[in-house]
Design an enzyme around this catalytic site. Structure first.
Site, PDB file in Angstrom:
ATOM      1  N   ASP A  82      35.931 -34.456 -17.687  1.00 42.94           N
ATOM      2  CA  ASP A  82      34.824 -33.686 -18.249  1.00 42.94           C
ATOM      3  C   ASP A  82      34.243 -34.423 -19.449  1.00 42.94           C
ATOM      4  O   ASP A  82      34.980 -34.902 -20.315  1.00 42.94           O
ATOM      5  CB  ASP A  82      35.342 -32.302 -18.681  1.00 42.94           C
ATOM      6  CG  ASP A  82      34.222 -31.330 -18.993  1.00 42.94           C
ATOM      7  OD1 ASP A  82      33.148 -31.444 -18.387  1.00 42.94           O
ATOM      8  OD2 ASP A  82      34.434 -30.441 -19.837  1.00 42.94           O
ATOM      9  N   HIS A  83      32.924 -34.527 -19.498  1.00 44.43           N
ATOM     10  CA  HIS A  83      32.221 -35.170 -20.612  1.00 44.43           C
ATOM     11  C   HIS A  83      32.725 -36.588 -20.873  1.00 44.43           C
ATOM     12  O   HIS A  83      33.121 -36.938 -21.989  1.00 44.43           O
ATOM     13  CB  HIS A  83      32.350 -34.327 -21.896  1.00 44.43           C
ATOM     14  CG  HIS A  83      31.582 -33.045 -21.849  1.00 44.43           C
ATOM     15  ND1 HIS A  83      30.219 -32.979 -21.908  1.00 44.43           N
ATOM     16  CD2 HIS A  83      32.020 -31.765 -21.727  1.00 44.43           C
ATOM     17  CE1 HIS A  83      29.826 -31.709 -21.831  1.00 44.43           C
ATOM     18  NE2 HIS A  83      30.900 -30.960 -21.706  1.00 44.43           N
ATOM     19  N   GLU A 134      24.699 -34.724 -16.663  1.00 38.55           N
ATOM     20  CA  GLU A 134      24.021 -33.675 -17.435  1.00 38.55           C
ATOM     21  C   GLU A 134      22.632 -34.137 -17.812  1.00 38.55           C
ATOM     22  O   GLU A 134      22.432 -35.272 -18.253  1.00 38.55           O
ATOM     23  CB  GLU A 134      24.810 -33.326 -18.708  1.00 38.55           C
ATOM     24  CG  GLU A 134      24.203 -32.169 -19.492  1.00 38.55           C
ATOM     25  CD  GLU A 134      25.076 -31.700 -20.648  1.00 38.55           C
ATOM     26  OE1 GLU A 134      24.503 -31.346 -21.707  1.00 38.55           O
ATOM     27  OE2 GLU A 134      26.310 -31.686 -20.510  1.00 38.55           O
ATOM     28  N   HIS A 174      28.328 -24.324 -25.426  1.00 41.48           N
ATOM     29  CA  HIS A 174      29.765 -24.593 -25.504  1.00 41.48           C
ATOM     30  C   HIS A 174      30.413 -23.808 -26.659  1.00 41.48           C
ATOM     31  O   HIS A 174      29.775 -23.539 -27.680  1.00 41.48           O
ATOM     32  CB  HIS A 174      30.026 -26.082 -25.774  1.00 41.48           C
ATOM     33  CG  HIS A 174      29.694 -26.992 -24.645  1.00 41.48           C
ATOM     34  ND1 HIS A 174      28.563 -27.772 -24.617  1.00 41.48           N
ATOM     35  CD2 HIS A 174      30.355 -27.262 -23.494  1.00 41.48           C
ATOM     36  CE1 HIS A 174      28.553 -28.498 -23.514  1.00 41.48           C
ATOM     37  NE2 HIS A 174      29.623 -28.204 -22.809  1.00 41.48           N
ATOM     38  N   HIS A 202      27.927 -25.395 -18.041  1.00 41.84           N
ATOM     39  CA  HIS A 202      28.945 -25.581 -19.067  1.00 41.84           C
ATOM     40  C   HIS A 202      28.848 -24.403 -20.042  1.00 41.84           C
ATOM     41  O   HIS A 202      27.832 -23.725 -20.104  1.00 41.84           O
ATOM     42  CB  HIS A 202      28.720 -26.900 -19.802  1.00 41.84           C
ATOM     43  CG  HIS A 202      29.098 -28.100 -19.012  1.00 41.84           C
ATOM     44  ND1 HIS A 202      29.965 -29.055 -19.470  1.00 41.84           N
ATOM     45  CD2 HIS A 202      28.730 -28.504 -17.769  1.00 41.84           C
ATOM     46  CE1 HIS A 202      30.128 -29.987 -18.559  1.00 41.84           C
ATOM     47  NE2 HIS A 202      29.375 -29.677 -17.510  1.00 41.84           N
ATOM     48  N   GLY A 203      29.898 -24.172 -20.796  1.00 38.79           N
ATOM     49  CA  GLY A 203      29.875 -23.054 -21.730  1.00 38.79           C
ATOM     50  C   GLY A 203      29.888 -21.715 -21.040  1.00 38.79           C
ATOM     51  O   GLY A 203      29.304 -20.738 -21.524  1.00 38.79           O
ATOM     52  N   ASN A 225      32.062 -23.959 -15.919  1.00 36.17           N
ATOM     53  CA  ASN A 225      33.185 -24.409 -16.746  1.00 36.17           C
ATOM     54  C   ASN A 225      33.655 -23.285 -17.663  1.00 36.17           C
ATOM     55  O   ASN A 225      32.843 -22.630 -18.330  1.00 36.17           O
ATOM     56  CB  ASN A 225      32.774 -25.599 -17.597  1.00 36.17           C
ATOM     57  CG  ASN A 225      32.608 -26.870 -16.787  1.00 36.17           C
ATOM     58  OD1 ASN A 225      32.749 -26.869 -15.566  1.00 36.17           O
ATOM     59  ND2 ASN A 225      32.318 -27.961 -17.466  1.00 36.17           N
ATOM     60  N   THR A 228      36.923 -21.987 -23.545  1.00 36.19           N
ATOM     61  CA  THR A 228      37.202 -21.097 -24.677  1.00 36.19           C
ATOM     62  C   THR A 228      37.834 -19.788 -24.223  1.00 36.19           C
ATOM     63  O   THR A 228      38.798 -19.299 -24.833  1.00 36.19           O
ATOM     64  CB  THR A 228      35.901 -20.818 -25.457  1.00 36.19           C
ATOM     65  OG1 THR A 228      35.372 -22.060 -25.929  1.00 36.19           O
ATOM     66  CG2 THR A 228      36.163 -19.898 -26.638  1.00 36.19           C
TER      67      THR A 228
END
Length: 278
Positions: A82-83, A134, A174, A202-203, A225, A228
């Site tokens: 990821d990222h 992205e 995020h 994402h987030g 995704n 958190t």
């Protein structure tokens, strides 16, 4: 069973108008919990090693963790970077057995993002691995601001760098600790009109459950995704476990109920996303 690439998981999600979850891992315990959750739900699982995870544990170790869990699982397990901060980091992940890599060039000029993503797509294809990219920029709660994805830029990007799925910025953020973000469904509609590509949010922790379902079932979001939200479950379960027995000190005994709590929470989230259109 062997690790799966992301592509067949996206195809299965597309066929049922559902979504798979990219679950952010920070260690063996939560990765194990996510696989257990997927098995209980009968749903594939995308295990993700993000930047924080890679600072704590080397990529080679993450590759071994994901491979071990995948080989013992009764469901498809995807090992996803990821990222990825550079094409070279994505290449390293592929060398260590990752079956899916995300190159995040969202802070780069469009032409450079396309160029670097195309390099990653080419290398991943040699490994039979999948790619994510992205376009636009998904910001951070109390951090860098988002830049919404422009549909025309996204179309140009995908034409020149046809990644397996595309992460977009449509109101998602995020590290949001409560489900307060409102998704921009007008932008999602425009992106669907401009692209023939599965989309990624994402987030996801910061989005309301009804909005998630709508984005999945009506707007071709095929991967969401969650990080958190699962870390919050971990923290709460850990506090409760130690409060019940303040004398507890054995790490394995402490972690057992925490892992169970994460697995239970992840099972519900996995099932809800996979069955969003039902």
């Amino acid at each position: 069973m062997p690790l799966a690439s992301l592509r067949p998981v996206l195809e299965a999600a597309e066929a049922r108008r559902g979504a798979a979850l990219g679950l952010v891992c920070l260690g063996w315990d939560d990765a194990l919990a996510f696989v257990r959750a997927g098995e209980a739900a009968g749903v594939p699982v995308i295990l993700q090693a993000g930047p924080a995870a890679r600072r704590a544990i080397p990529l080679a170790v993450w590759g071994a963790i994901f491979r071990t869990l995948g080989e013992g699982a009764a469901i498809d397990v995807v090992a996803h970077l990821d990222h990825g901060a550079s094409a070279e980091e994505c290449f390293e992940a592929l060398d260590h057995g990752f079956t899916s890599v995300m190159f995040d060039g969202s802070r780069l000029p469009l032409a450079e993002n396309i160029r670097q993503t195309a390099r990653v797509i080419d290398r991943a294809a040699r490994f039979g691995a999948s790619t994510e990219a992205e376009i636009g920029f998904v910001g951070y709660d109390a951090g860098a601001a988002s830049r919404g994805t422009d549909p025309s830029e996204a179309a140009s990007f995908y034409e020149n760098a046809p990644t397996d799925c595309l992460a977009v910025s449509v109101g998602n953020v995020h590290l949001q600790q409560s489900a307060e973000q409102k998704l921009d469904f007008e932008r999602l509609r425009a992106l669907n009109a401009a692209l023939d590509c599965p989309l990624v949010l994402h987030g996801g922790s910061g989005t309301k459950e009804p909005d998630r379902r709508r984005a999945i079932s009506a707007h071709r979001v095929r991967k969401i995704n969650l990080g958190t939200q699962m870390r919050q479950v971990h923290g709460q379960a850990l506090r409760e476990t130690l409060a019940r027995d303040p004398a507890l000190f054995d790490r394995i005994k402490i972690q057992e109920p925490v892992t169970a709590a994460i697995a239970q929470a992840a099972q519900g989230a996995l099932k809800a996303a996979w069955d969003a259109a039902i």
